[in-house]
Design a protein around this motif. Sequence first.
Motif, PDB file in Angstrom:
ATOM      1  N   ALA A 260       0.848  -1.199   0.000  1.00  0.00           N
ATOM      2  CA  ALA A 260       0.000   0.000   0.000  1.00  0.00           C
ATOM      3  C   ALA A 260       0.876   1.239   0.000  1.00  0.00           C
ATOM      4  N   ILE A 261       0.286   2.364  -0.375  1.00  0.00           N
ATOM      5  CA  ILE A 261       0.902   3.663  -0.079  1.00  0.00           C
ATOM      6  C   ILE A 261       0.379   3.998   1.309  1.00  0.00           C
ATOM      7  N   SER A 262       1.237   3.900   2.317  1.00  0.00           N
ATOM      8  CA  SER A 262       0.736   3.820   3.700  1.00  0.00           C
ATOM      9  C   SER A 262       0.816   5.133   4.472  1.00  0.00           C
ATOM     10  N   PHE A 263       1.402   6.171   3.873  1.00  0.00           N
ATOM     11  CA  PHE A 263       1.548   7.451   4.573  1.00  0.00           C
ATOM     12  C   PHE A 263       0.313   8.314   4.297  1.00  0.00           C
ATOM     13  N   VAL A 264      -0.480   8.556   5.338  1.00  0.00           N
ATOM     14  CA  VAL A 264      -1.793   9.197   5.163  1.00  0.00           C
ATOM     15  C   VAL A 264      -1.716  10.554   4.430  1.00  0.00           C
ATOM     16  N   PRO A 265      -0.798  11.488   4.797  1.00  0.00           N
ATOM     17  CA  PRO A 265      -0.778  12.793   4.096  1.00  0.00           C
ATOM     18  C   PRO A 265      -0.590  12.673   2.583  1.00  0.00           C
ATOM     19  N   MET A 266       0.115  11.633   2.147  1.00  0.00           N
ATOM     20  CA  MET A 266       0.301  11.426   0.700  1.00  0.00           C
ATOM     21  C   MET A 266      -1.049  11.275   0.001  1.00  0.00           C
ATOM     22  N   SER A 267      -2.045  10.835   0.737  1.00  0.00           N
ATOM     23  CA  SER A 267      -3.326  10.515   0.105  1.00  0.00           C
ATOM     24  C   SER A 267      -4.137  11.756  -0.237  1.00  0.00           C
ATOM     25  N   TRP A 268      -3.776  12.924   0.334  1.00  0.00           N
ATOM     26  CA  TRP A 268      -4.429  14.158  -0.135  1.00  0.00           C
ATOM     27  C   TRP A 268      -3.700  14.698  -1.364  1.00  0.00           C
ATOM     28  N   GLN A 269      -2.410  14.363  -1.494  1.00  0.00           N
ATOM     29  CA  GLN A 269      -1.624  14.862  -2.634  1.00  0.00           C
ATOM     30  C   GLN A 269      -1.828  14.016  -3.880  1.00  0.00           C
ATOM     31  N   GLN A 270      -1.988  12.699  -3.686  1.00  0.00           N
ATOM     32  CA  GLN A 270      -2.122  11.781  -4.834  1.00  0.00           C
ATOM     33  C   GLN A 270      -3.298  10.850  -4.564  1.00  0.00           C
ATOM     34  N   ALA A 271      -4.475  11.463  -4.452  1.00  0.00           N
ATOM     35  CA  ALA A 271      -5.661  10.713  -4.014  1.00  0.00           C
ATOM     36  C   ALA A 271      -6.003   9.580  -4.979  1.00  0.00           C
ATOM     37  N   GLU A 272      -5.880   9.850  -6.276  1.00  0.00           N
ATOM     38  CA  GLU A 272      -6.275   8.835  -7.253  1.00  0.00           C
ATOM     39  C   GLU A 272      -5.321   7.639  -7.200  1.00  0.00           C
TER      40      GLU A 272
ATOM     41  N   SER B 110      12.011  12.338   7.273  1.00  0.00           N
ATOM     42  CA  SER B 110      11.292  12.673   8.504  1.00  0.00           C
ATOM     43  C   SER B 110      10.854  14.131   8.546  1.00  0.00           C
ATOM     44  N   SER B 111      11.174  14.917   7.498  1.00  0.00           N
ATOM     45  CA  SER B 111      10.768  16.328   7.510  1.00  0.00           C
ATOM     46  C   SER B 111       9.311  16.510   7.089  1.00  0.00           C
ATOM     47  N   TRP B 112       8.607  15.446   6.736  1.00  0.00           N
ATOM     48  CA  TRP B 112       7.188  15.528   6.348  1.00  0.00           C
ATOM     49  C   TRP B 112       6.351  16.080   7.475  1.00  0.00           C
TER      50      TRP B 112
ATOM     51  N   VAL C 138      11.078  21.251  20.395  1.00  0.00           N
ATOM     52  CA  VAL C 138       9.933  21.024  19.503  1.00  0.00           C
ATOM     53  C   VAL C 138       9.335  22.349  19.030  1.00  0.00           C
ATOM     54  N   VAL C 139       9.125  22.436  17.717  1.00  0.00           N
ATOM     55  CA  VAL C 139       8.523  23.611  17.092  1.00  0.00           C
ATOM     56  C   VAL C 139       7.238  23.159  16.411  1.00  0.00           C
ATOM     57  N   ILE C 140       6.141  23.875  16.642  1.00  0.00           N
ATOM     58  CA  ILE C 140       4.885  23.510  15.970  1.00  0.00           C
ATOM     59  C   ILE C 140       4.872  24.136  14.582  1.00  0.00           C
ATOM     60  N   ASP C 141       4.621  23.275  13.573  1.00  0.00           N
ATOM     61  CA  ASP C 141       4.589  23.729  12.185  1.00  0.00           C
ATOM     62  C   ASP C 141       3.170  23.516  11.647  1.00  0.00           C
ATOM     63  N   PRO C 142       2.410  24.615  11.420  1.00  0.00           N
ATOM     64  CA  PRO C 142       1.018  24.468  10.963  1.00  0.00           C
ATOM     65  C   PRO C 142       0.906  23.714   9.641  1.00  0.00           C
ATOM     66  N   GLU C 143       1.985  23.729   8.844  1.00  0.00           N
ATOM     67  CA  GLU C 143       1.985  23.005   7.558  1.00  0.00           C
ATOM     68  C   GLU C 143       1.824  21.489   7.771  1.00  0.00           C
ATOM     69  N   LEU C 144       2.156  21.022   8.963  1.00  0.00           N
ATOM     70  CA  LEU C 144       2.101  19.574   9.233  1.00  0.00           C
ATOM     71  C   LEU C 144       0.764  19.133   9.831  1.00  0.00           C
ATOM     72  N   VAL C 145      -0.140  20.122  10.039  1.00  0.00           N
ATOM     73  CA  VAL C 145      -1.476  19.777  10.537  1.00  0.00           C
ATOM     74  C   VAL C 145      -2.317  19.326   9.341  1.00  0.00           C
TER      75      VAL C 145
END
Length: 344
Positions: free
Chosen positions: A81-93, A342-344, A280-287
């Motif tokens: 599977a493509i198992s990384f959840v955020p990838m699924s908004w970028q390459q949904a199809e 790990s920068s995702w 630890v730094v909070i990065d809104p891009e990772l939400v």
Amino acid sequence: MTRRALITGITGQDGSYLAEHLLAEGYQVWGLIRGQANPRKSRISRLASNLSFVDGDLMDQASLVSAIDTVQPDEVYNLGAISFVPMSWQQAELVTEVNGMGVLRVLEAIRMVSGLGGSQRNDGHGQIRFYQASSSEMFGKAAETPQRETTLFHPRSPYGAAKAYGHFITRNYRESFGMYAVSGMLFNHESPRRGAEFVTRKISLAAAGIKLGLQDKLRLGNLSAVRDWGFAGDYVRAMHLMLQADEPDDYVVGSGAMHSVRDAVRIAFDHVGLDWQEHVVIDPELVRPAEVEILCADSHRARGRLGWRPTVDFPALMRMMVDADLEQVAREHEYGDLLLASSW
Ligand code: NAP
Ligand code: G4F
């Protein structure tokens, strides 16, 4: 007779642990390998010797028919599977094709090679048993906590929606053709072999990197998300047990303990004597666009019917991962690549 198992996704975290487990159980283990020069093939060969390989891709129906015809397996584990959840908004199809339609393609390949069709049902003799890697992500915005086999699905990502399709089509082939086809609804499971893009490994790598003076900050998204995390080595045993049961059924598999991402950071940094709040730094891009806030497993069915038990609790798991990364990060040539992932 030696039993034969075919694993899709053998180069991934779970594939490597499952291959080792099945070899120890006396199976002849085959892995489906994607791509003409898959760089992870040699890694899995080093981890588990005595493996055999067959080429194939979950996007390619004919390759799956050919793989199953070649291997003639007793058991097929579909972990690919493509198992990384955020990838699924970028390459949904693409994620839907691999994680959803890919399941249908494996089931069809088994059906074709087994000669099942139309109204013809399996009589249970010599049939190929099929395991589908379903996910707690299907529960998403969960209707109840903890989640069990009957909890309604409310996926929050294209990944979760595709997994829900894979889950239902597996059940459908069981009911339509009498196939021995089951889904493991597995909650998050981790290990030192976890991809560096997932949050536990991102944290363990950062704790090690900061301790060794190679990194200063760790950028994270939602610290309040709660997961039920376990050790991958324990969870692959559940996959195997599911295919040994007399009757095919679906099972929730998890520890039943809840921890937040904040807890994970605290445990990892405490282990190396660091104050996480300084790094630890909070990065809104990772939400995420739609978050799964809380997951927790009710594994009574798996514990009662399969006798499955986890052996590693979450604090011990995080410490195991940090210790492994202290060693791995010290081998500096690998660190750059891992840090990038790990920068995702
Ligand atoms: P992983 O480490 O990301 O491994 C994924 C595997 O899928 C890799 O071997 C990859 O092979 C393979 N793959 C990707 N695209 C493919 C394609 N088109 N055709 C064939 N293989 C393909 O994932 P994991 O953590 O081991 O998880 C295993 C399975 O369990 C996945 O289905 C995942 O969605 C599911 N799951 C995982 C968890 C968890 O917490 N780990 C929880 C619930 C469910 P390449 O080397 O070719 O890229
Ligand atoms: O480690 P994660 O990326 O895992 P996630 O999304 O729960 O998915 C994993 O488990 C599923 C089972 O439930 C599998 F089906 C799936 O294939 C995969 O193995 O994220 C865990 C949590 C999320 O709530 C995320 O928002 O951690 C939160 N998080 C906070 N900061 C982060 C980060 N996640 C990542 N990856 N990176 C961050 O910086």
